[in-house]
Scaffold this active site. Structure first.
Site, PDB file in Angstrom:
ATOM      1  N   SER A 146       0.861  -1.201   0.000  1.00 60.44           N
ATOM      2  CA  SER A 146       0.000   0.000   0.000  1.00 60.44           C
ATOM      3  C   SER A 146       0.888   1.239   0.000  1.00 60.44           C
ATOM      4  O   SER A 146       2.029   1.179   0.498  1.00 60.44           O
ATOM      5  CB  SER A 146      -0.855   0.001   1.273  1.00 60.44           C
ATOM      6  OG  SER A 146      -1.493   1.250   1.444  1.00 60.44           O
ATOM      7  N   TYR A 159      -1.226  -0.577  10.223  1.00 62.89           N
ATOM      8  CA  TYR A 159      -1.460  -1.144   8.883  1.00 62.89           C
ATOM      9  C   TYR A 159      -0.305  -0.739   7.959  1.00 62.89           C
ATOM     10  O   TYR A 159       0.261  -1.586   7.252  1.00 62.89           O
ATOM     11  CB  TYR A 159      -2.802  -0.611   8.365  1.00 62.89           C
ATOM     12  CG  TYR A 159      -3.105  -0.922   6.926  1.00 62.89           C
ATOM     13  CD1 TYR A 159      -3.535  -2.189   6.537  1.00 62.89           C
ATOM     14  CD2 TYR A 159      -2.984   0.058   5.936  1.00 62.89           C
ATOM     15  CE1 TYR A 159      -3.823  -2.462   5.211  1.00 62.89           C
ATOM     16  CE2 TYR A 159      -3.271  -0.212   4.615  1.00 62.89           C
ATOM     17  CZ  TYR A 159      -3.694  -1.478   4.260  1.00 62.89           C
ATOM     18  OH  TYR A 159      -3.980  -1.748   2.941  1.00 62.89           O
ATOM     19  N   LYS A 163       2.524  -3.048   5.923  1.00 63.49           N
ATOM     20  CA  LYS A 163       2.727  -3.009   4.473  1.00 63.49           C
ATOM     21  C   LYS A 163       4.175  -2.629   4.128  1.00 63.49           C
ATOM     22  O   LYS A 163       4.690  -3.027   3.076  1.00 63.49           O
ATOM     23  CB  LYS A 163       1.732  -2.040   3.834  1.00 63.49           C
ATOM     24  CG  LYS A 163       0.267  -2.476   3.954  1.00 63.49           C
ATOM     25  CD  LYS A 163      -0.006  -3.797   3.266  1.00 63.49           C
ATOM     26  CE  LYS A 163      -1.504  -4.082   3.115  1.00 63.49           C
ATOM     27  NZ  LYS A 163      -1.777  -5.338   2.399  1.00 63.49           N
TER      28      LYS A 163
HETATM   29  N1  LIG Z   1      -8.740  -0.483  -1.405  1.00 56.57           N
HETATM   30  C1  LIG Z   1      -7.720   0.291  -1.130  1.00 56.57           C
HETATM   31  O1  LIG Z   1      -7.829   1.523  -1.125  1.00 56.57           O
HETATM   32  C2  LIG Z   1      -6.372  -0.319  -0.845  1.00 56.57           C
HETATM   33  C3  LIG Z   1      -5.262   0.517  -0.847  1.00 56.57           C
HETATM   34  C4  LIG Z   1      -4.006  -0.022  -0.603  1.00 56.57           C
HETATM   35  C5  LIG Z   1      -3.867  -1.390  -0.391  1.00 56.57           C
HETATM   36  N2  LIG Z   1      -4.973  -2.186  -0.381  1.00 56.57           N
HETATM   37  C6  LIG Z   1      -4.738  -3.630  -0.187  1.00 56.57           C
HETATM   38  O2  LIG Z   1      -5.347  -4.305  -1.285  1.00 56.57           O
HETATM   39  C7  LIG Z   1      -5.645  -5.650  -0.925  1.00 56.57           C
HETATM   40  C8  LIG Z   1      -7.013  -6.023  -1.437  1.00 56.57           C
HETATM   41  O3  LIG Z   1      -7.968  -5.148  -0.961  1.00 56.57           O
HETATM   42  P1  LIG Z   1      -9.255  -4.650  -1.782  1.00 56.57           P
HETATM   43  O4  LIG Z   1      -9.300  -3.195  -1.551  1.00 56.57           O
HETATM   44  O5  LIG Z   1      -9.276  -5.182  -3.178  1.00 56.57           O
HETATM   45  O6  LIG Z   1     -10.391  -5.321  -0.879  1.00 56.57           O
HETATM   46  P2  LIG Z   1     -11.818  -6.003  -1.136  1.00 56.57           P
HETATM   47  O7  LIG Z   1     -12.411  -5.600  -2.438  1.00 56.57           O
HETATM   48  O8  LIG Z   1     -12.590  -5.748   0.095  1.00 56.57           O
HETATM   49  O9  LIG Z   1     -11.424  -7.550  -1.244  1.00 56.57           O
HETATM   50  C9  LIG Z   1     -10.731  -8.187  -0.212  1.00 56.57           C
HETATM   51  C10 LIG Z   1     -10.575  -9.652  -0.579  1.00 56.57           C
HETATM   52  O10 LIG Z   1      -9.772 -10.299   0.412  1.00 56.57           O
HETATM   53  C11 LIG Z   1     -10.517 -11.370   1.011  1.00 56.57           C
HETATM   54  N3  LIG Z   1     -10.057 -11.485   2.398  1.00 56.57           N
HETATM   55  C12 LIG Z   1     -10.204 -10.605   3.413  1.00 56.57           C
HETATM   56  N4  LIG Z   1      -9.628 -11.067   4.537  1.00 56.57           N
HETATM   57  C13 LIG Z   1      -9.089 -12.273   4.218  1.00 56.57           C
HETATM   58  C14 LIG Z   1      -8.373 -13.256   4.951  1.00 56.57           C
HETATM   59  N5  LIG Z   1      -8.091 -13.105   6.250  1.00 56.57           N
HETATM   60  N6  LIG Z   1      -7.969 -14.379   4.289  1.00 56.57           N
HETATM   61  C15 LIG Z   1      -8.252 -14.552   2.977  1.00 56.57           C
HETATM   62  N7  LIG Z   1      -8.923 -13.662   2.250  1.00 56.57           N
HETATM   63  C16 LIG Z   1      -9.349 -12.542   2.858  1.00 56.57           C
HETATM   64  C17 LIG Z   1     -11.976 -10.982   0.805  1.00 56.57           C
HETATM   65  O11 LIG Z   1     -12.886 -12.064   0.775  1.00 56.57           O
HETATM   66  P3  LIG Z   1     -13.486 -12.742   2.136  1.00 56.57           P
HETATM   67  O12 LIG Z   1     -14.085 -11.631   2.945  1.00 56.57           O
HETATM   68  O13 LIG Z   1     -14.460 -13.761   1.660  1.00 56.57           O
HETATM   69  O14 LIG Z   1     -12.309 -13.368   2.820  1.00 56.57           O
HETATM   70  C18 LIG Z   1     -11.884 -10.387  -0.605  1.00 56.57           C
HETATM   71  O15 LIG Z   1     -11.802 -11.400  -1.586  1.00 56.57           O
HETATM   72  C19 LIG Z   1      -5.437  -5.718   0.584  1.00 56.57           C
HETATM   73  O16 LIG Z   1      -4.184  -6.330   0.858  1.00 56.57           O
HETATM   74  C20 LIG Z   1      -5.393  -4.261   1.021  1.00 56.57           C
HETATM   75  O17 LIG Z   1      -4.609  -4.086   2.184  1.00 56.57           O
HETATM   76  C21 LIG Z   1      -6.213  -1.680  -0.598  1.00 56.57           C
END
Ligand SMILES: NC(=O)c1ccc[n+]([C@@H]2O[C@H](COP(=O)([O-])OP(=O)(O)OC[C@H]3O[C@@H](n4cnc5c(N)ncnc54)[C@H](OP(=O)(O)O)[C@@H]3O)[C@@H](O)[C@H]2O)c1
Length: 255
Positions: A146, A159, A163
């Site tokens: 991130s 967090y 990261k």
């Molecule tokens: N969105 C942002 O702004 C942002 C920015 C920087 C980094 N990120 C990073 O991007 C990654 C993906 O996030 P996203 O924004 O695409 O989120 P999202 O759309 O909410 O999707 C999260 C995915 O991870 C799964 N998940 C959550 N906890 C889990 C666990 N303990 N074990 C296995 N699977 C799990 C969820 O499904 P289930 O609930 O069924 O497990 C879902 O498939 C994360 O690592 C996050 O830290 C996000």
């Protein structure tokens, strides 16, 4: 042969039933990869796998796994071997943020949950999959970090620490496995419109303010990560390892 072709490759993705993980899985399948997508909820995985299979390109399988548990990760890798074969590509995308508040006040269990799911789980996955790639003399693993890794925060600091540690893990693994032909890179998204980050963008005034600070004047969308996933998984990035690639509309420039 296209530099981006993934025909015959097997990709394993965590956190891939929705959001960026699903967009990346679809993109890999569109280039011909067999994709094993994983997350905790099997019903959402089944729907996501059906969506990918409907594209008529690479095949998709949904296997439930909570990345916080080593035995579940091992079962995921074992099942991937069974349904798809040895693994060429890993995208460790699952991440958690169980706590908003100052790092100095974080309870032990929230700290451990954050570090376990965001850092340790990706090390476990790398340890479990590396033998496949060593045998082939090639492979690519990418882990979702991130832009939170690059700056302090009084509300999301732990967090961000996790990261940043993940980028450190990527660098070490890149150094250790480079001689065996395995590449490791980190993906650093800015703010992306997903469920995970809903609290940060789901307010029109706040969203407008954030957009005005982003050079490309919009929040990220899951599909913005499709091209990067294909690039990192394919020969197109064959001389790139140990890097942290920032995809954020320019909100975070070189530091
Ligand atoms: N969105 C942002 O702004 C942002 C920015 C920087 C980094 N990120 C990073 O991007 C990654 C993906 O996030 P996203 O924004 O695409 O989120 P999202 O759309 O909410 O999707 C999260 C995915 O991870 C799964 N998940 C959550 N906890 C889990 C666990 N303990 N074990 C296995 N699977 C799990 C969820 O499904 P289930 O609930 O069924 O497990 C879902 O498939 C994360 O690592 C996050 O830290 C996000």
């Amino acid at each position: 042969m296209s530099l981006f072709d993934l025909t015959g490759k097997v990709a394993l993705l965590t956190g891939a039933s929705k959001g960026m993980g699903l967009a990346m899985a679809k993109a890999l399948a569109e280039q011909g990869a067999t994709v094993v997508i994983s997350a905790r909820k099997q019903d959402q995985l089944d729907a996501a796998a059906a969506e990918i299979n409907a594209l008529g390109k690479g095949q998709a399988f949904g296997v439930a796994c909570n990345v916080g548990y080593k035995d579940q990760l091992q079962a995921l890798v074992d099942e991937t071997h069974k349904v798809a074969g040895k693994i060429d590509i890993v995208i460790g995308n699952a991440g958690v943020n169980p706590y908003y508040g100052p790092t100095s006040e974080i309870p032990d269990d929230a700290y451990q949950k954050t570090m376990n799911a965001n850092v340790q789980s990706n090390l476990w996955l790398a340890q479990m999959v590396a033998p496949d790639m060593v045998e082939k003399g090639a492979g690519s693993m990418a882990f979702t970090s991130s832009i939170g890794a690059f700056k302090p925060s009084v509300m999301l600091g732990t967090y961000g620490m996790s990261k940043l540690a993940l980028i450190g893990l990527v660098r070490n693994l890149a150094a250790e496995f480079g001689p065996k032909g395995i590449r490791f890179n980190a993906i650093c998204p800015g703010l992306v419109r997903t469920e995970f980050a809903r609290e940060l963008w789901d307010n029109p005034e706040v969203e407008e303010r954030i957009k005005n600070d982003i050079p490309l004047r919009r929040l990220g969308e899951p599909d913005d990560f499709a091209g990067l996933a294909v690039f990192l998984a394919s020969d197109a990035s064959r001389y790139m390892t140990g890097q942290a690639l920032t995809v954020c509309g320019g909100s975070n420039m070189w530091t």
